[in-house]
Design an enzyme around this catalytic site. Sequence first.
Site, PDB file in Angstrom:
ATOM      1  N   HIS A  11       0.822  -1.212   0.000  1.00 31.58           N
ATOM      2  CA  HIS A  11       0.000   0.000   0.000  1.00 31.58           C
ATOM      3  C   HIS A  11       0.857   1.264   0.000  1.00 31.58           C
ATOM      4  O   HIS A  11       2.054   1.237   0.311  1.00 31.58           O
ATOM      5  CB  HIS A  11      -0.925   0.010   1.219  1.00 31.58           C
ATOM      6  CG  HIS A  11      -0.180   0.082   2.527  1.00 31.58           C
ATOM      7  ND1 HIS A  11       0.330   1.260   3.029  1.00 31.58           N
ATOM      8  CD2 HIS A  11       0.160  -0.887   3.410  1.00 31.58           C
ATOM      9  CE1 HIS A  11       0.932   1.020   4.175  1.00 31.58           C
ATOM     10  NE2 HIS A  11       0.850  -0.281   4.427  1.00 31.58           N
ATOM     11  N   GLU A  85      -1.913  -6.892   7.702  1.00 27.35           N
ATOM     12  CA  GLU A  85      -0.589  -6.832   8.327  1.00 27.35           C
ATOM     13  C   GLU A  85      -0.595  -7.636   9.631  1.00 27.35           C
ATOM     14  O   GLU A  85      -1.661  -7.998  10.168  1.00 27.35           O
ATOM     15  CB  GLU A  85      -0.230  -5.357   8.589  1.00 27.35           C
ATOM     16  CG  GLU A  85       1.148  -5.102   9.177  1.00 27.35           C
ATOM     17  CD  GLU A  85       2.268  -5.608   8.267  1.00 27.35           C
ATOM     18  OE1 GLU A  85       2.517  -6.833   8.294  1.00 27.35           O
ATOM     19  OE2 GLU A  85       2.891  -4.800   7.572  1.00 27.35           O
TER      20      GLU A  85
END
Length: 215
Positions: A11, A85
Amino acid sequence: MARAIVHIVRHGETDENRQKIIQGQLDTVLNAAGLDQARRVAGALRANPFDVAFSSDLSRAVKTAETILAYHPTVQLQKIADLRERHMGNLQGQAISPTATASGNRSIETMALFASRAVRWWNKFLQYLSTLPVRDTPYEILVVSHGGWIGALVRTLVNSRKLRTAEGVAIGKCLNVSVTRIEMDDNRNGTVTKYGNISHLVGKWVETNADELYE
C-alpha cells in the site's frame, strides 16, 4: 510460458508510516503522498490485463488497490482479512522506541502464526488458480497488502522451496507501493522475478516500515 503472473503491491504511504508509528492492523488511511504513490503504481501497472484482484481489507490497502483498478474497471476487488498486516497488539499506535519491543509480548501475533496466515491464503489462491481453464496467455493477478505480510509470505515460501528467486533478485526492503512479481507454472512452481521494485517512484517512499522492525 507462465500460467499466472502475480503482482503483489504494498500500500501507499500513511501519516503513521511518515511518523514511524507502528500500525499493525490499525485501519489507517493514505496521506497525500500515499495517494500520489498509488497513482504512480497504477500508471506503472496500467498495461497489465488483470483478471482478478485481491486486497487486505484495511483502508490503506483497499484505496491503493482501487486506485490501480481505476484503469481496470471490469475487475472486481476481493477484500481478504488474511492479507492484513501482522497484529502488533498493544504496540499498535506507538512510535518506534527502545521500549516498544515485541519480545515476550503476548498481545502480538507471533511470527509463526503470521507467516502461517499468509501461507494459508497463498494455498487457497493456488487452489483457485488450479480451477481456471488453460489458455494461451497467463492470468494476471493483482494482490495489495502490507510490507510485513509480503515479506513474511515470500521469505516463508522461498525458505520452504515452494518458490525460488530468479537470478539477481534479492529479498530485501518492501517500501510503499513497491511491486513484487511471481510467475507461476502449471505445476504450482513459482519464481520471484521482482521483489520490492520501486522503479516507478522518484523519491516518493518512506525508508522504514515500523511494523517490519518487529519481525
